[in-house]
Design a protein around this motif. Structure first.
Motif, short mmCIF file in Angstrom:
data_model
loop_
_atom_site.label_atom_id
_atom_site.label_comp_id
_atom_site.label_asym_id
_atom_site.label_seq_id
_atom_site.Cartn_x
_atom_site.Cartn_y
_atom_site.Cartn_z
N ILE A 185 60.75 5.91 -14.15
CA ILE A 185 60.16 6.52 -15.11
C ILE A 185 60.51 6.11 -16.58
N GLN A 186 59.75 5.82 -18.07
CA GLN A 186 60.06 5.52 -18.83
C GLN A 186 59.38 6.87 -19.75
N ALA A 187 60.80 7.34 -20.79
CA ALA A 187 60.04 7.50 -22.13
C ALA A 187 60.63 6.88 -23.13
N VAL B 261 67.12 -7.31 -23.11
CA VAL B 261 65.59 -7.52 -23.61
C VAL B 261 64.97 -6.67 -23.88
N SER B 262 65.03 -5.41 -23.36
CA SER B 262 64.19 -4.45 -23.99
C SER B 262 65.01 -3.05 -24.72
N ARG B 263 66.43 -3.57 -25.37
CA ARG B 263 67.16 -2.82 -26.20
C ARG B 263 67.03 -3.54 -26.82
N GLU B 264 67.18 -4.95 -27.27
CA GLU B 264 67.22 -6.05 -28.46
C GLU B 264 65.70 -5.84 -29.02
N ASN B 265 64.49 -6.02 -28.24
CA ASN B 265 63.00 -5.64 -28.76
C ASN B 265 62.57 -4.09 -29.77
N ASN B 266 63.53 -3.33 -28.45
CA ASN B 266 63.02 -1.75 -29.46
C ASN B 266 63.64 -1.50 -30.54
N ALA B 267 64.58 -2.02 -30.98
CA ALA B 267 65.85 -2.34 -31.47
C ALA B 267 65.29 -2.67 -32.94
N GLN C 166 51.52 -4.70 -18.34
CA GLN C 166 51.04 -6.00 -17.31
C GLN C 166 52.16 -6.56 -17.01
N ASP C 167 53.15 -5.73 -16.78
CA ASP C 167 54.26 -6.57 -16.56
C ASP C 167 53.98 -6.33 -15.03
N ARG C 168 54.78 -7.68 -14.57
CA ARG C 168 53.90 -7.85 -12.94
C ARG C 168 55.44 -7.48 -12.12
N ARG C 169 56.32 -6.70 -12.92
CA ARG C 169 57.27 -6.90 -11.89
C ARG C 169 57.22 -4.83 -11.52
N HIS C 170 55.83 -4.08 -11.77
CA HIS C 170 55.90 -3.19 -11.48
C HIS C 170 54.14 -3.09 -11.06
N GLU D 206 51.30 -1.51 -23.47
CA GLU D 206 50.01 -2.70 -23.60
C GLU D 206 50.99 -3.65 -22.77
N LYS D 207 52.12 -3.98 -23.13
CA LYS D 207 52.86 -5.46 -22.77
C LYS D 207 53.64 -4.78 -21.12
N ILE D 208 54.28 -3.47 -21.43
CA ILE D 208 54.38 -2.96 -19.86
C ILE D 208 53.78 -2.61 -18.91
N GLU E 185 69.37 -7.57 -16.88
CA GLU E 185 68.18 -8.75 -17.83
C GLU E 185 67.00 -7.75 -18.76
N LEU E 186 66.36 -6.70 -17.67
CA LEU E 186 65.43 -6.10 -17.94
C LEU E 186 65.86 -5.55 -19.04
N LEU E 187 67.15 -4.42 -19.18
CA LEU E 187 67.54 -3.15 -20.09
C LEU E 187 67.94 -4.52 -21.50
C1 LIG Z 1 59.93 -0.85 -16.41
C2 LIG Z 1 59.78 -1.48 -17.01
C3 LIG Z 1 60.23 -1.06 -18.63
C4 LIG Z 1 59.88 -1.92 -19.11
N1 LIG Z 1 60.54 -1.07 -20.94
C5 LIG Z 1 60.66 -2.45 -22.13
C6 LIG Z 1 60.86 -1.92 -23.07
O1 LIG Z 1 61.34 -0.48 -23.13
N2 LIG Z 1 61.06 -3.02 -24.65
C7 LIG Z 1 60.41 -3.75 -23.99
O2 LIG Z 1 60.82 -4.64 -24.78
N3 LIG Z 1 60.47 -4.30 -23.33
C8 LIG Z 1 60.11 -3.70 -21.80
N4 LIG Z 1 59.94 -4.39 -20.77
C9 LIG Z 1 59.55 -5.90 -20.07
C10 LIG Z 1 57.92 -6.14 -21.12
O3 LIG Z 1 56.96 -5.28 -20.28
C11 LIG Z 1 58.27 -7.55 -21.42
O4 LIG Z 1 58.75 -8.72 -20.09
C12 LIG Z 1 59.37 -7.28 -22.99
O5 LIG Z 1 59.38 -6.95 -23.62
C13 LIG Z 1 58.77 -9.53 -23.05
O6 LIG Z 1 59.68 -9.19 -23.93
P1 LIG Z 1 59.91 -10.59 -25.10
O7 LIG Z 1 58.36 -11.16 -25.58
O8 LIG Z 1 61.09 -10.21 -25.62
O9 LIG Z 1 60.20 -11.73 -23.75
C14 LIG Z 1 59.72 -3.63 -19.28
C15 LIG Z 1 59.33 -4.00 -18.47
C16 LIG Z 1 59.08 -3.13 -17.25
C17 LIG Z 1 58.97 -3.65 -15.83
#
Ligand SMILES: Cc1cc2nc3c(=O)[nH]c(=O)nc-3n(C[C@H](O)[C@H](O)[C@H](O)COP(=O)(O)O)c2cc1C
Length: 141
Positions: A49-51, A27-33, A68-72, A64-66, A23-25
């Protein structure tokens, strides 16, 4: 617009299931694209580890958003530098769960990896992370 690469390490606050990682991936792939951001995420036994690479402004804002993510927690920047070309141009976010890779996929690399994949190791010697990322890039082809 100038491109940068940013690499960090962090630690998950608790066990992450395959579903949570997927699920994390997603969302990430959608946003990053959408943001023209590419990169690689490695997860190994509770550590990330993330690049991230892409337009400077977009990468810094996402970071900045990452952060603040409370999962890590314990997010630590290892690399933050301008780049001319991307290391991972084809991946909106490549992913590997390192622990789950078969030993066969990691010839002579497995023990090095498990020993070295800790935030402490990269804190002591940040340049090691580039070697690690490049190795994964080759293996994941
Ligand atoms: C280890 C880690 C890596 C993350 N990498 C990304 C990322 O590459 N792109 C991204 O959009 N969100 C990433 N997130 C999630 C963001 O912190 C955030 O939850 C997400 O961007 C929110 O998306 P939304 O605004 O579309 O709900 C990552 C979170 C963690 C814990």
């Amino acid at each position: 617009m100038s491109l940068i690469q940013l690499v960090y390490v962090s630690s998950a606050v608790r066990f992450m299931s395959d579903e949570e990682l997927a699920e994390l991936l997603r969302v990430s792939r959608e946003n990053n694209a959408r943001l023209d951001i590419t990169g690689l995420l490695l997860y190994n036994d509770g550590n990330f580890i993330q690049a991230l690479e892409g337009p400077e402004e977009a990468v810094l804002k996402l970071y900045e958003k990452i952060c603040q993510d409370r999962r890590h927690v314990g997010v630590m920047t290892l690399v933050k530098e301008p780049i001319k070309t991307r290391l991972f141009p084809e991946w909106s976010m490549g992913f590997q769960n390192v622990k789950q890779m078969e030993a066969a996929e990691l010839p002579g690399f497995s023990s090095f990896l498990t020993q070295s994949f800790t935030p402490e190791n990269f804190r002591e010697n940040p340049s090691r992370v580039t070697v690690l990322l490049t190795t994964f890039k080759k293996m994941m082809r």
